[in-house]
Design a protein around this motif. Structure first.
Motif, PDB file in Angstrom:
ATOM      1  N   LEU A  23       0.840  -1.210   0.000  1.00  0.00           N
ATOM      2  CA  LEU A  23       0.000   0.000   0.000  1.00  0.00           C
ATOM      3  C   LEU A  23       0.863   1.243   0.000  1.00  0.00           C
ATOM      4  CD1 LEU A  23      -2.957  -0.667   2.433  1.00  0.00           C
ATOM      5  CD2 LEU A  23      -2.986  -0.392  -0.034  1.00  0.00           C
ATOM      6  N   LEU A  40       1.819  -4.159  -7.039  1.00  0.00           N
ATOM      7  CA  LEU A  40       1.052  -5.365  -7.362  1.00  0.00           C
ATOM      8  C   LEU A  40       1.922  -6.597  -7.187  1.00  0.00           C
ATOM      9  CD1 LEU A  40      -1.573  -6.520  -8.578  1.00  0.00           C
ATOM     10  CD2 LEU A  40      -0.538  -6.275 -10.814  1.00  0.00           C
ATOM     11  N   ALA A  58      -6.704  -1.987   3.044  1.00  0.00           N
ATOM     12  CA  ALA A  58      -6.149  -2.003   1.693  1.00  0.00           C
ATOM     13  C   ALA A  58      -7.196  -1.546   0.694  1.00  0.00           C
ATOM     14  CB  ALA A  58      -5.675  -3.409   1.361  1.00  0.00           C
ATOM     15  N   LEU A 104      -7.063   1.799  -1.654  1.00  0.00           N
ATOM     16  CA  LEU A 104      -6.976   1.699  -3.121  1.00  0.00           C
ATOM     17  C   LEU A 104      -8.141   2.425  -3.770  1.00  0.00           C
ATOM     18  CD1 LEU A 104      -5.713  -1.949  -3.232  1.00  0.00           C
ATOM     19  CD2 LEU A 104      -4.462   0.097  -3.874  1.00  0.00           C
ATOM     20  N   LYS A 161      -4.713  -0.306 -12.927  1.00  0.00           N
ATOM     21  CA  LYS A 161      -3.772  -1.138 -12.164  1.00  0.00           C
ATOM     22  C   LYS A 161      -4.160  -1.151 -10.691  1.00  0.00           C
ATOM     23  CE  LYS A 161       0.148  -0.156 -15.160  1.00  0.00           C
ATOM     24  NZ  LYS A 161       1.385   0.639 -15.241  1.00  0.00           N
ATOM     25  N   LEU A 162      -4.590  -0.001 -10.186  1.00  0.00           N
ATOM     26  CA  LEU A 162      -4.990   0.032  -8.774  1.00  0.00           C
ATOM     27  C   LEU A 162      -6.211  -0.854  -8.553  1.00  0.00           C
ATOM     28  CD1 LEU A 162      -4.444   3.798  -8.028  1.00  0.00           C
ATOM     29  CD2 LEU A 162      -3.305   1.896  -6.913  1.00  0.00           C
ATOM     30  N   LEU A 200      -6.777  -3.538 -10.189  1.00  0.00           N
ATOM     31  CA  LEU A 200      -6.250  -4.912 -10.182  1.00  0.00           C
ATOM     32  C   LEU A 200      -5.712  -5.260  -8.803  1.00  0.00           C
ATOM     33  CD1 LEU A 200      -4.442  -5.303 -13.611  1.00  0.00           C
ATOM     34  CD2 LEU A 200      -6.456  -6.492 -12.769  1.00  0.00           C
ATOM     35  N   ILE A 201      -4.970  -4.310  -8.200  1.00  0.00           N
ATOM     36  CA  ILE A 201      -4.454  -4.590  -6.856  1.00  0.00           C
ATOM     37  C   ILE A 201      -5.605  -4.783  -5.888  1.00  0.00           C
ATOM     38  CG2 ILE A 201      -3.080  -3.671  -4.969  1.00  0.00           C
ATOM     39  CD1 ILE A 201      -1.397  -2.199  -6.828  1.00  0.00           C
ATOM     40  N   LEU A 216      -6.994  -8.212  -6.324  1.00  0.00           N
ATOM     41  CA  LEU A 216      -6.064  -9.217  -5.791  1.00  0.00           C
ATOM     42  C   LEU A 216      -6.127  -9.225  -4.268  1.00  0.00           C
ATOM     43  CD1 LEU A 216      -3.560 -11.097  -6.034  1.00  0.00           C
ATOM     44  CD2 LEU A 216      -2.210  -9.038  -5.669  1.00  0.00           C
ATOM     45  N   MET A 217      -6.048  -8.011  -3.666  1.00  0.00           N
ATOM     46  CA  MET A 217      -6.064  -7.951  -2.196  1.00  0.00           C
ATOM     47  C   MET A 217      -7.372  -8.507  -1.660  1.00  0.00           C
ATOM     48  SD  MET A 217      -3.495  -6.356  -0.604  1.00  0.00           S
ATOM     49  CE  MET A 217      -2.245  -5.118  -0.794  1.00  0.00           C
ATOM     50  N   SER A 267      -6.820 -12.332  -1.908  1.00  0.00           N
ATOM     51  CA  SER A 267      -5.646 -13.036  -1.356  1.00  0.00           C
ATOM     52  C   SER A 267      -5.507 -12.792   0.130  1.00  0.00           C
ATOM     53  CB  SER A 267      -4.387 -12.549  -2.069  1.00  0.00           C
ATOM     54  OG  SER A 267      -3.982 -11.314  -1.539  1.00  0.00           O
ATOM     55  N   SER A 268      -5.945 -11.631   0.638  1.00  0.00           N
ATOM     56  CA  SER A 268      -5.715 -11.368   2.062  1.00  0.00           C
ATOM     57  C   SER A 268      -6.538 -12.281   2.958  1.00  0.00           C
ATOM     58  CB  SER A 268      -6.035  -9.889   2.333  1.00  0.00           C
ATOM     59  OG  SER A 268      -5.615  -9.554   3.621  1.00  0.00           O
ATOM     60  N   THR A 270      -7.626 -15.165   2.178  1.00  0.00           N
ATOM     61  CA  THR A 270      -7.133 -16.535   1.970  1.00  0.00           C
ATOM     62  C   THR A 270      -5.892 -16.792   2.803  1.00  0.00           C
ATOM     63  OG1 THR A 270      -7.879 -16.223  -0.284  1.00  0.00           O
ATOM     64  CG2 THR A 270      -6.575 -18.171   0.158  1.00  0.00           C
TER      65      THR A 270
END
Lengths: 94, 103
Positions: free
Chosen positions: A43, A62, B47, B51, B66-67, B69-70, B73-74, B77-78, B80
């Motif tokens: 972050l 990322l 997160a 974002l 892109k943000l 995408l993050i 993902l977060m 994945s977090s 998990t």
């Protein structure tokens, strides 16, 4: 101005996480703290990327989040199994 | 345009506060599982709030994609990784502290 406040908050969180990583009695506390520091660092990279108008750094954030997730799962597998090359307790590997 | 600015500030401040709350929670809770509870939740939400705030700041551009995408993902994945951590800890024999033992 707002981003400096956000970045400072993230830094405080990272310091608290590092303190827990050092103090943590069990190894799982340490993995938890490292996981938290990892996501907060990604972050922080994203915030710095947006502030400095260098949008190519967001890919780094990322990648950092991805690697952090994979690293945590790998360490957990290593702890629960003691090694990396056997498939797991349930599959009877020679 | 000022409204978008203010809304993104609100998101970022909320994310920052949540992050610090998670940091404090990791120290105040007595047991690993309660710490995992504290960090797992605030990690994900902080997160995502950050974002979303950053996406509002960057407006319509490659960077905001892109943000996002993050963020996606977060978002997956977090939790998990928190689940994997709790599962490994429980199978590893770490018993949760059910009640105060100094009674």
């Amino acid at each position: 101005m707002i981003f400096t406040v956000a970045a400072l908050a993230i830094l405080v969180t990272i310091l608290l996480g590092l303190a827990r990583a050092l103090l943590g009695p069990t190894i799982y506390d340490r993995i938890l703290a490292v996981n938290m520091v990892g996501t907060k660092t990604s972050l922080l990279i994203a915030v710095v990327a947006v502030v400095s108008e260098r949008t190519d750094m967001i890919d780094i954030a990322l990648m950092y989040a991805l690697i952090n997730f994979i690293g945590v799962v790998a360490v957990l597998k290593f702890i629960s199994q003691g090694n990396f090359y056997t498939a797991g307790k349930d599959e009877h590997s020679k | 345009m000022i409204l978008v600015e203010i809304i993104s500030w609100i998101f970022i401040i909320a994310g920052a506060l949540l992050g610090v709350a998670g940091g404090i929670g990791i120290h105040r809770f007595p047991d690993f599982y309660s710490r995992l509870h504290a960090v797992g939740i605030t990690d994900t939400l902080c997160a995502s709030l950050f974002l979303i705030g950053l996406v509002m700041q960057t407006g319509m551009s490659i960077a905001s994609i892109k943000l996002c995408l993050i963020f996606i993902l977060m978002f997956f994945s977090s939790p998990t990784s928190s689940h994997a951590l709790a599962d490994a800890a429980f199978l590893g024999g770490l018993k949760p502290q059910l009640d105060k033992d100094d009674d």
